[in-house]
Design a protein around this motif. Structure first.
Motif, PDB file in Angstrom:
ATOM      1  N   ARG A   1      -5.508  -3.365  52.283  1.00 22.57           N
ATOM      2  CA  ARG A   1      -5.704  -2.608  51.048  1.00 22.57           C
ATOM      3  C   ARG A   1      -6.592  -1.415  51.356  1.00 22.57           C
TER       4      ARG A   1
ATOM      5  N   ALA B   1      -2.579   2.413  44.479  1.00 26.82           N
ATOM      6  CA  ALA B   1      -2.511   1.004  44.092  1.00 26.82           C
ATOM      7  C   ALA B   1      -1.331   0.744  43.159  1.00 26.82           C
TER       8      ALA B   1
ATOM      9  N   GLU C   1      -7.879   3.037  46.517  1.00 27.22           N
ATOM     10  CA  GLU C   1      -7.106   2.845  45.287  1.00 27.22           C
ATOM     11  C   GLU C   1      -6.420   4.120  44.813  1.00 27.22           C
TER      12      GLU C   1
ATOM     13  N   ALA D   1       2.034  -1.547  44.031  1.00 21.86           N
ATOM     14  CA  ALA D   1       2.439  -2.638  43.138  1.00 21.86           C
ATOM     15  C   ALA D   1       3.910  -2.489  42.735  1.00 21.86           C
TER      16      ALA D   1
ATOM     17  N   ARG E   1       7.114  -4.965  43.758  1.00 24.49           N
ATOM     18  CA  ARG E   1       8.021  -5.465  42.715  1.00 24.49           C
ATOM     19  C   ARG E   1       9.463  -5.133  43.075  1.00 24.49           C
TER      20      ARG E   1
END
Length: 117
Positions: free
Chosen positions: A28, A6, A31, A10, A14
């Protein structure tokens, strides 16, 4: 120690944003340690698809947290969107914990550590 998936996703989103490229999480997964597949949609009916590189192809000298290789090795990339979707459907049936990140980039820039295979 490897980054949680996860957190890696992220950071990748970015990075794409900083480069002015649209990227979204389409699926998704787990995690902690889900496999990540990155689809580079070229917006012309074709896409590139990258998935986890086999450990045998990772150079220990240049080790990064995650290395990728072209997932559609049998077909040249970019491949037809239908072929990419079929491949991802098979992967989801095999491993329900995968992540799929979709990037829209006409020239195919991917911002990944790609291992030639």
């Amino acid at each position: 120690m490897r980054l949680k998936t996860a957190l890696w996703v992220a950071a990748y989103l970015r990075r794409c944003q900083v480069e002015g490229v649209s990227a979204v999480v389409r699926r998704r997964g787990a995690e902690e340690a889900g496999a990540v597949f990155v689809r580079i949609c070229r917006l012309d009916g074709t896409s590139d698809l990258f998935g986890p590189a086999p450990q045998s192809e990772v150079d220990e000298e240049r080790r990064t947290d995650r290395a990728f290789s072209a997932s559609l090795a049998v077909q040249p990339q970019p491949a037809a969107d239908a072929a990419v979707e079929a491949y991802l459907a098979r992967e989801m049936r095999f491993d329900p914990d995968i992540w799929i990140v979709e990037v829209e980039e006409r020239t195919g820039r991917n911002f990944l550590d790609v291992v030639a295979g």
